[in-house]
Design an enzyme around this catalytic site. Structure first.
Site, mmCIF file in Angstrom:
data_model
loop_
_atom_site.group_PDB
_atom_site.id
_atom_site.type_symbol
_atom_site.label_atom_id
_atom_site.label_comp_id
_atom_site.label_asym_id
_atom_site.label_seq_id
_atom_site.Cartn_x
_atom_site.Cartn_y
_atom_site.Cartn_z
ATOM 1 N N ASP A 180 10.885 22.270 13.242
ATOM 2 C CA ASP A 180 12.313 22.420 12.941
ATOM 3 C C ASP A 180 12.514 22.446 11.419
ATOM 4 O OD1 ASP A 180 15.025 22.168 12.662
ATOM 5 O OD2 ASP A 180 15.236 20.494 14.055
ATOM 6 N N ARG A 207 15.372 28.561 14.389
ATOM 7 C CA ARG A 207 14.125 29.106 14.931
ATOM 8 C C ARG A 207 14.313 30.182 15.991
ATOM 9 N NH1 ARG A 207 11.890 23.393 16.596
ATOM 10 N NH2 ARG A 207 14.155 23.139 16.829
ATOM 11 N N CYS A 216 15.642 27.069 21.079
ATOM 12 C CA CYS A 216 15.358 25.917 20.210
ATOM 13 C C CYS A 216 16.499 24.922 20.397
ATOM 14 C CB CYS A 216 15.188 26.351 18.757
ATOM 15 S SG CYS A 216 16.643 27.133 18.020
HETATM 16 P P1 4NP Z 1 17.057 25.055 15.255
HETATM 17 O O1 4NP Z 1 17.355 24.038 14.048
HETATM 18 O O2 4NP Z 1 16.885 24.187 16.487
HETATM 19 O O3 4NP Z 1 15.813 25.736 14.837
HETATM 20 O O4 4NP Z 1 18.269 25.972 15.331
HETATM 21 C C1 4NP Z 1 18.379 23.087 14.080
HETATM 22 C C2 4NP Z 1 19.668 23.466 13.773
HETATM 23 C C3 4NP Z 1 20.683 22.533 13.769
HETATM 24 C C4 4NP Z 1 20.390 21.211 14.072
HETATM 25 C C5 4NP Z 1 19.086 20.838 14.388
HETATM 26 C C6 4NP Z 1 18.090 21.779 14.396
HETATM 27 N N1 4NP Z 1 21.420 20.243 14.039
HETATM 28 O O5 4NP Z 1 21.107 19.053 14.231
HETATM 29 O O6 4NP Z 1 22.597 20.591 13.812
#
Ligand code: 4NP
Length: 163
Positions: free
Chosen positions: A133, A22, A16
């Site tokens: 997300d 995720r 991800c």
């Molecule tokens: P992930 O969610 O891609 O599902 O781990 C996110 C975690 C952190 C960030 C964006 C999405 N961020 O911008 O820090």
């Protein structure tokens, strides 16, 4: 990747953006299914296309929601690398942006062929064509991610073990 090609793919990397919500949840869900089924010979890991949270445990909200379903998420965030295309048989992106980022670093057409969308494993009736997300969402966003991943990883398991 065709259904036939999915069979016997044992080294699976979930990807991800941040690798704190995720994909570590997908890793935890898949590992729990493999343990429940007594399936051996699998390598399951996760990584992020971004580098904001390297070394960190999954987001505390994701860990709380996962724990309620009996899953302990203990992955430490890492960024996806070109070497992952050699080390894994299948690289599963959570959304279109993850998949575009993976395509951009795939070192060869064969490597690019290993990239698959998580939504490929959702039930036909699923309301989603990606794993949304949850980072800027509330509790229901995290629950939705876990619902989609539990359904998708079960179907993924069935696809790779040829059920
Ligand atoms: P992930 O969610 O891609 O599902 O781990 C996110 C975690 C952190 C960030 C964006 C999405 N961020 O911008 O820090």
């Amino acid at each position: 990747m065709t259904d036939e090609e999915l069979k016997d793919k044992r080294r699976i990397l979930f990807v991800c953006l941040g690798n704190i919500c995720r994909s570590p949840a997908a890793e935890g869900v898949m590992k729990s299914i493999l343990e429940e089924e007594g399936a051996e010979g699998f390598v399951v890991d996760s990584a992020g296309t971004g580098r904001y949270h390297i070394g960190q445990l999954p987001d505390s909200r994701m860990r709380v929601h996962a724990r309620r379903r009996g899953l302990e998420l203990d992955h430490h965030c890492r960024q996806v690398t070109v070497a992952d295309f050699d080390d894994f048989d299948m690289i599963i992106g959570m959304d279109d942006s993850n998949i575009a980022n993976l395509r951009a670093i795939a070192p060869s057409p064969e490597a690019e062929h290993k990239i698959v969308a998580m939504s490929r494993f959702f039930d036909k009736s699923a309301r989603f064509d990606h794993v949304p997300d949850p980072y800027y969402e509330g509790a229901e966003g995290f629950e939705l991610v876990l619902d989609l991943l539990q359904e998708g990883c079960r179907n993924l398991f069935n696809a790779v073990v040829c059920r």
